[in-house]
Design a protein around this motif. Structure first.
Motif, PDB file in Angstrom:
ATOM      1  N   SER A   1     -43.204  54.423  13.389  1.00 41.65           N
ATOM      2  CA  SER A   1     -43.413  53.092  12.841  1.00 41.65           C
ATOM      3  C   SER A   1     -44.322  52.300  13.764  1.00 41.65           C
ATOM      4  O   SER A   1     -44.343  52.509  14.961  1.00 41.65           O
ATOM      5  N   ASN A   2     -45.061  51.428  13.165  1.00 40.10           N
ATOM      6  CA  ASN A   2     -45.930  50.570  13.943  1.00 40.10           C
ATOM      7  C   ASN A   2     -45.077  49.546  14.671  1.00 40.10           C
ATOM      8  O   ASN A   2     -44.039  49.127  14.188  1.00 40.10           O
ATOM      9  N   ARG A   3     -45.525  49.132  15.831  1.00 36.41           N
ATOM     10  CA  ARG A   3     -44.748  48.193  16.628  1.00 36.41           C
ATOM     11  C   ARG A   3     -44.711  46.808  16.004  1.00 36.41           C
ATOM     12  O   ARG A   3     -43.812  46.039  16.257  1.00 36.41           O
ATOM     13  N   PHE A   4     -45.697  46.476  15.207  1.00 39.39           N
ATOM     14  CA  PHE A   4     -45.816  45.121  14.675  1.00 39.39           C
ATOM     15  C   PHE A   4     -45.683  45.130  13.156  1.00 39.39           C
ATOM     16  O   PHE A   4     -46.147  46.040  12.490  1.00 39.39           O
ATOM     17  N   ASN A   5     -45.102  44.076  12.608  1.00 35.84           N
ATOM     18  CA  ASN A   5     -45.074  43.956  11.150  1.00 35.84           C
ATOM     19  C   ASN A   5     -46.346  43.225  10.707  1.00 35.84           C
ATOM     20  O   ASN A   5     -47.140  42.766  11.524  1.00 35.84           O
ATOM     21  N   GLN A   6     -46.525  43.097   9.407  1.00 41.39           N
ATOM     22  CA  GLN A   6     -47.776  42.538   8.885  1.00 41.39           C
ATOM     23  C   GLN A   6     -47.975  41.084   9.312  1.00 41.39           C
ATOM     24  O   GLN A   6     -49.096  40.671   9.620  1.00 41.39           O
ATOM     25  N   LYS A   7     -46.914  40.328   9.353  1.00 33.73           N
ATOM     26  CA  LYS A   7     -47.011  38.924   9.760  1.00 33.73           C
ATOM     27  C   LYS A   7     -47.482  38.818  11.217  1.00 33.73           C
ATOM     28  O   LYS A   7     -48.324  37.979  11.549  1.00 33.73           O
ATOM     29  N   GLU A   8     -46.953  39.669  12.066  1.00 32.66           N
ATOM     30  CA  GLU A   8     -47.360  39.665  13.480  1.00 32.66           C
ATOM     31  C   GLU A   8     -48.818  40.109  13.631  1.00 32.66           C
ATOM     32  O   GLU A   8     -49.560  39.570  14.453  1.00 32.66           O
ATOM     33  N   ARG A   9     -49.225  41.087  12.821  1.00 34.44           N
ATOM     34  CA  ARG A   9     -50.620  41.546  12.890  1.00 34.44           C
ATOM     35  C   ARG A   9     -51.583  40.454  12.431  1.00 34.44           C
ATOM     36  O   ARG A   9     -52.662  40.293  12.996  1.00 34.44           O
ATOM     37  N   LEU A  10     -51.190  39.680  11.413  1.00 32.39           N
ATOM     38  CA  LEU A  10     -52.010  38.554  10.976  1.00 32.39           C
ATOM     39  C   LEU A  10     -52.131  37.526  12.094  1.00 32.39           C
ATOM     40  O   LEU A  10     -53.223  37.022  12.367  1.00 32.39           O
ATOM     41  N   ALA A  11     -51.027  37.251  12.756  1.00 31.89           N
ATOM     42  CA  ALA A  11     -51.057  36.302  13.881  1.00 31.89           C
ATOM     43  C   ALA A  11     -51.961  36.810  14.998  1.00 31.89           C
ATOM     44  O   ALA A  11     -52.689  36.028  15.620  1.00 31.89           O
ATOM     45  N   MET A  12     -51.948  38.121  15.242  1.00 21.45           N
ATOM     46  CA  MET A  12     -52.831  38.700  16.263  1.00 21.45           C
ATOM     47  C   MET A  12     -54.300  38.519  15.878  1.00 21.45           C
ATOM     48  O   MET A  12     -55.135  38.180  16.720  1.00 21.45           O
ATOM     49  N   ALA A  13     -54.606  38.755  14.604  1.00 24.69           N
ATOM     50  CA  ALA A  13     -55.991  38.619  14.137  1.00 24.69           C
ATOM     51  C   ALA A  13     -56.458  37.173  14.251  1.00 24.69           C
ATOM     52  O   ALA A  13     -57.577  36.900  14.703  1.00 24.69           O
ATOM     53  N   VAL A  14     -55.604  36.230  13.857  1.00 27.85           N
ATOM     54  CA  VAL A  14     -55.961  34.811  13.930  1.00 27.85           C
ATOM     55  C   VAL A  14     -56.146  34.387  15.389  1.00 27.85           C
ATOM     56  O   VAL A  14     -57.097  33.667  15.725  1.00 27.85           O
ATOM     57  N   ALA A  15     -55.257  34.849  16.269  1.00 32.80           N
ATOM     58  CA  ALA A  15     -55.379  34.524  17.694  1.00 32.80           C
ATOM     59  C   ALA A  15     -56.677  35.095  18.274  1.00 32.80           C
ATOM     60  O   ALA A  15     -57.350  34.451  19.079  1.00 32.80           O
ATOM     61  N   TYR A  16     -57.027  36.300  17.844  1.00 30.49           N
ATOM     62  CA  TYR A  16     -58.271  36.916  18.316  1.00 30.49           C
ATOM     63  C   TYR A  16     -59.477  36.102  17.845  1.00 30.49           C
ATOM     64  O   TYR A  16     -60.419  35.878  18.604  1.00 30.49           O
ATOM     65  N   LEU A  17     -59.432  35.641  16.592  1.00 34.26           N
ATOM     66  CA  LEU A  17     -60.554  34.883  16.037  1.00 34.26           C
ATOM     67  C   LEU A  17     -60.687  33.490  16.650  1.00 34.26           C
ATOM     68  O   LEU A  17     -61.737  32.870  16.533  1.00 34.26           O
ATOM     69  N   GLU A  18     -59.649  32.995  17.288  1.00 33.25           N
ATOM     70  CA  GLU A  18     -59.744  31.706  17.974  1.00 33.25           C
ATOM     71  C   GLU A  18     -60.625  31.782  19.214  1.00 33.25           C
ATOM     72  O   GLU A  18     -61.234  30.794  19.609  1.00 33.25           O
ATOM     73  N   THR A  19     -60.711  32.969  19.812  1.00 30.30           N
ATOM     74  CA  THR A  19     -61.509  33.131  21.035  1.00 30.30           C
ATOM     75  C   THR A  19     -62.781  33.945  20.824  1.00 30.30           C
ATOM     76  O   THR A  19     -63.581  34.051  21.743  1.00 30.30           O
ATOM     77  N   HIS A  20     -62.954  34.530  19.649  1.00 26.23           N
ATOM     78  CA  HIS A  20     -64.143  35.336  19.359  1.00 26.23           C
ATOM     79  C   HIS A  20     -64.769  34.869  18.054  1.00 26.23           C
ATOM     80  O   HIS A  20     -64.094  34.278  17.213  1.00 26.23           O
TER      81      HIS A  20
END
Length: 120
Positions: free
Chosen positions: A53-72
């Motif tokens: 299983s993946n370590r992150f659920n879909q909601k957490e992955r969305l949060a990761m993508a949004v956090a990444y886009l805040e700095t890139h």
């Protein structure tokens, strides 16, 4: 209920292993009949099935993508797959789903031949 499911899964795995081993032995006997002195030993090794299983659920992955886009400026499929440990195909499908949902803050932009995702 869970014990019954595990029990049924175990029986299914054993049955499949026996059927596959039997089919393999019949294949050798049918197509190699011109070697009567040949002895074929079929060793059936049970397949070990494990659910990764993946370590992150879909909601957490969305949060990761949004956090990444805040700095890139943008997020590529390759970068998202690396961050989330998804395959590139799964990462692309998930990013496309995020981009299609109007409520999500991610937008798809095509730059040349490359898909990139930006923050709305």
């Amino acid at each position: 209920m869970c014990k019954t499911k595990n029990w049924k899964t175990g029986i299914l795995v054993i049955a499949l292993a026996l059927v596959c081993g039997s089919a393999n032995a019949q294949h050798w006997r049918r197509y190699n009949h011109y070697h009567p002195d040949r002895v074929v030993t079929v060793v059936v090794r049970p397949d070990v099935t494990s659910h990764v299983s993946n370590r992150f659920n879909q909601k957490e992955r969305l949060a990761m993508a949004v956090a990444y886009l805040e700095t890139h400026k943008y997020l590529t499929i390759k970068q998202y797959a690396k961050m989330t440990r998804l395959s590139k195909t799964s990462a692309e499908a998930e990013l496309d789903a995020f981009a299609m949902d109007k409520k999500k803050p991610i937008q798809l932009v095509i730059r040349g031949k490359k898909k990139v995702y930006i923050r709305k």
